[in-house]
Design an enzyme around this catalytic site. Structure first.
Site, short mmCIF file in Angstrom:
data_model
loop_
_atom_site.label_atom_id
_atom_site.label_comp_id
_atom_site.label_asym_id
_atom_site.label_seq_id
_atom_site.Cartn_x
_atom_site.Cartn_y
_atom_site.Cartn_z
N PHE A 34 -0.18 6.45 -1.41
CA PHE A 34 -1.67 6.42 -1.75
C PHE A 34 -1.75 5.69 -0.94
O PHE A 34 -1.24 4.71 -0.96
CB PHE A 34 -1.92 5.68 -3.33
CG PHE A 34 -1.16 6.96 -4.43
CD1 PHE A 34 -2.54 7.84 -4.85
CD2 PHE A 34 -0.44 7.59 -4.90
CE1 PHE A 34 -2.47 8.81 -6.24
CE2 PHE A 34 0.07 8.38 -5.82
CZ PHE A 34 -0.91 9.32 -6.19
N GLY A 58 3.14 3.15 -0.39
CA GLY A 58 2.56 4.29 0.39
C GLY A 58 3.24 4.63 1.78
O GLY A 58 3.27 5.44 2.05
N ASP A 117 1.65 3.13 -3.42
CA ASP A 117 -0.13 2.81 -3.61
C ASP A 117 0.13 1.72 -2.46
O ASP A 117 0.92 0.56 -2.14
CB ASP A 117 -0.48 2.76 -4.29
CG ASP A 117 -0.81 1.16 -5.05
OD1 ASP A 117 -1.19 0.18 -4.60
OD2 ASP A 117 0.55 1.49 -5.52
N SER A 118 -0.54 2.16 -0.67
CA SER A 118 -0.73 0.43 0.27
C SER A 118 0.37 -0.01 0.96
O SER A 118 0.84 1.75 0.83
CB SER A 118 -1.48 -0.51 -0.67
OG SER A 118 -2.44 -1.36 0.28
N SER A 119 1.27 -0.94 0.65
CA SER A 119 2.38 -0.58 1.03
C SER A 119 3.55 -0.23 0.59
O SER A 119 4.28 0.11 1.49
CB SER A 119 2.75 -2.69 1.06
OG SER A 119 3.44 -2.62 1.77
#
Length: 233
Positions: free
Chosen positions: A151, A131, A127-129
């Site tokens: 994500f 993702g 997720d985030s970085s």
């Protein structure tokens, strides 16, 4: 279950950043041969933090039930604090270019060799970085990963805009980097030159109230991966 997340001190790291380290979760009863799930932490996170997420979300229980191995990479600053993954520099967006992406690919190769894992069942999520790293790995190593689930990420290659050192891309985070589906797809093709085999399956998730990574990146990523996979948006 006695299985725990363990550091791997020697995993064949060669020509990749020394600030990336490897952790591994091998369930007590691995499948034969076991699949691999690469679990990539968020910006400023750690292997322990994202593994904690995986415990709360049910992934660790699923690994125990189904026998898949979890590769959990970790990126740190020289002072030991957590950092974002580099998914914007030239080395990171070049296959085997010596960046964070190659380091994770080497971890997968180690796990395949040392644990007799199944090369046809290698997956990645984050997720985030994490993702963003998921989408970059799917673009760079389509022959390694069968599928990925991102994500709150960004399209592969987006993070390179105004970001030569692999740090923060304000234009991409703000949702200002837009391309046609064909342009996004061509960018993925340049990241895996000469590859003509099947492409990984993709799942994309993003909250439309995200104040850090703009939701526009979700729609751009849909355009990218539907073009790569030859699907209608």
């Amino acid at each position: 279950a006695a299985a725990t997340l363990q550091p791997v001190s020697v995993w064949g790291a060669s020509g990749v950043p020394s600030t990336v380290s490897m952790y591994l979760y091998v369930p007590d009863r691995p499948a034969s041969p076991p699949p691999i799930l690469v679990l990539v932490h968020f910006c400023g996170g750690s292997a322990a933090a994202v593994f904690g997420q995986a415990q709360g979300g049910g992934l660790v229980a699923a690994a125990d039930e189904h026998g898949f191995i979890m590769v959990v990479p970790q990126a740190q600053n020289p002072d030991g604090t957590g950092r974002c993954w580099d998914v914007g520099s030239t080395k990171a967006l070049t296959r085997d270019g010596g960046g964070d992406t190659q380091a994770i690919a080497q971890m997968v190769a180690y796990t395949l060799s040392e644990h007799g894992a199944n090369p046809d069942r290698v997956y990645v999520t984050g997720d985030s970085s994490g993702g963003m790293m998921t989408e970059a790995l799917l673009a760079l190593y389509p022959d390694v990963f069968r599928a990925g689930s991102a994500f709150a990420g960004v399209p592969a290659g987006c993070w390179a805009v105004s970001n030569p050192d692999g740090g923060w891309s304000g234009p991409c985070a703000g949702g200002d980097v837009t391309h046609t589906p064909e342009e996004w797809g061509a960018l993925v093709e340049t990241m895996s030159p000469g590859y003509a085999g099947p492409r990984p399956r993709v799942q994309l998730f993003h909250g439309d109230a995200d104040a850090t990574i703009d939701y526009a990146n979700h729609t751009e990523a849909i355009e990218q991966w539907t073009d790569v996979l030859g699907l209608s948006a």
